[in-house]
Design a protein around this motif. Structure first.
Motif: not given
Length: 398
Positions: A257-283
């Motif tokens: 669980l800890l390995f999977a959990y601490n891998s989530m930040p990398l997954v999340a950051s990679l997803c946001l690299l593909a969608t930087p236009n989300l920054i600054g929006k409230r939703t």
């Protein structure tokens, strides 16, 4: 030597500067996250108990929070490049010095100094994204935050299996070995060549006092509380998952669980690299905030697979929210206002991230029920939803 190449100019993307920002982000997490893998060795050397071991990780985090205000002054006084280089050198020197001090008291003191160096760089990076990559602010923000996520995994995952054997099982030497790539990053910052226009935009306000956060500003508290909520969400699961799973008789699942959990930040950051236009929006901030609340409630009230999946939702959603909020200042502010807003958010958010989990642990100790440690965090996260605001896009900050 210049980090802006002909390819950069042709494509419009400043690849060299994006790489430097990524490397600085990576460097900011390595010194902090080398302590947990070496905790047993450090504890044996200095005779530390569990509280002392925990302090090794938490003291730099507290220093990042309270170092944000002097960091803002330093950045405006000496400029972005000097502040980042100085902060990196200070954190690297302090990190290596942890293995050379003669007492536990000095060990804790030098850990605070290390946190102050990290605070300078962490407060400077939002301004650097606007000053060095003015046409790609959102992308640059997600790039350096992705570097932070990779830094966390690098330090936590490579220290014990790779760096410590290279050091002959000497933890003091392991800290020295980690300093080598960190110093290379300092060189990369020194050789980076933003345009003269970009450099001047970082210092358009002459008075360093103009960078001091306005703690009477409700928007600083709004964004700081939201940042604190996301950091609390991520930290509280990491801090108490072992005790919770043990109380449920599910300790066999802890390492996975800890390995999977601490891998989530990398997954999340990679997803946001593909969608930087989300920054600054409230939703997107609202969705990730609500998902973090739902995930933490699931981890608290379910057991087995349902609880574990809920924890992963927290890890992913809280990281998305953190990245969106840390990237907010350069997207809605200009000049010294970026540093001022970032420093205020950091002070409020990271202070809450320290106090609330500790308060939860105190309640759990008094009641003798480990799950109670999560209740203050969950309650705070629910209350933080009222700080989301009403506008579809967060307004400009002056």
């Amino acid at each position: 030597m210049s980090t802006r190449t002909a390819t950069d100019a042709a494509s419009g993307l400043p690849y060299g500067l994006l790489a430097v920002l990524w490397l600085v982000g990576w460097t900011l997490r390595v010194p902090i996250l080398t302590a947990p893998p070496l905790a047993t060795d450090i504890a044996r050397t200095f005779g530390l108990g569990e509280a002392g071991v925990g302090a090794l990780t938490m003291l730099p985090v507290v220093a990042v929070a309270f170092g944000a205000i002097p960091a803002a002054w330093i950045i405006t006084k000496f400029g972005l490049r000097a502040a980042i280089v100085g902060g990196l050198l200070l954190s690297i020197a302090a990190s290596v010095s942890r293995g050379q001090v003669p007492s536990a008291a000095l060990l804790f003191a030098i850990s605070v100094v290390m946190g102050l160096g990290i605070a300078i760089c962490q407060t400077a990076l939002p301004s650097a994204t606007r000053a060095w990559t003015p046409s790609h602010i959102a992308l640059a923000s997600t790039v350096y935050l992705n570097g932070m996520m990779v830094g966390e995994l690098s330090a936590a995952g490579l220290t014990r299996p790779i760096v410590l054997p290279l050091a002959g099982s000497d933890w003091q030497l392991a800290l020295v070995l980690w300093a080598i790539p960190l110093l290379a990053v300092v060189g990369a910052v020194l050789f980076a060549r933003p345009s003269s226009h970009d450099e001047s935009s970082a210092q358009e306000t002459p008075s360093p006092s103009a960078s001091i956060p306005r703690l009477g500003d409700l928007r600083v508290w709004q964004y700081g509380i939201l940042l604190g909520s996301s950091v609390v969400a991520f930290f509280v699961v990491n801090a108490y998952s072992g005790s919770v799973l043990q109380a449920r008789g599910e300790q066999a699942a802890l390492s996975g669980l800890l390995f999977a959990y601490n891998s989530m930040p990398l997954v999340a950051s990679l997803c946001l690299l593909a969608t930087p236009n989300l920054i600054g929006k409230r939703t997107p901030v609202a969705i990730s905030s609500i998902a973090s609340v739902v995930g933490l409630a699931g981890f608290l009230f379910f057991d087995g697979w349902a609880s574990w999946i809920s924890a992963l939702i927290v890890g992913y959603a809280a990281t998305v929210e953190t990245i969106l909020l840390v990237s907010l200042p350069p997207s809605i502010a200009r000049g010294t206002a970026v540093t001022r807003l970032s420093a205020g958010m950091t002070l409020i958010g990271f202070s809450l991230a320290f106090v609330i989990p500790v308060f939860g642990g105190w309640i759990a100790d008094l009641a003798g029920t480990v799950e109670l440690a999560l209740y203050p965090a969950l309650g705070f996260m629910v209350l933080a939803l009222f700080s989301l605001g009403q506008q579809a896009k967060y307004p400009a900050y002056e």
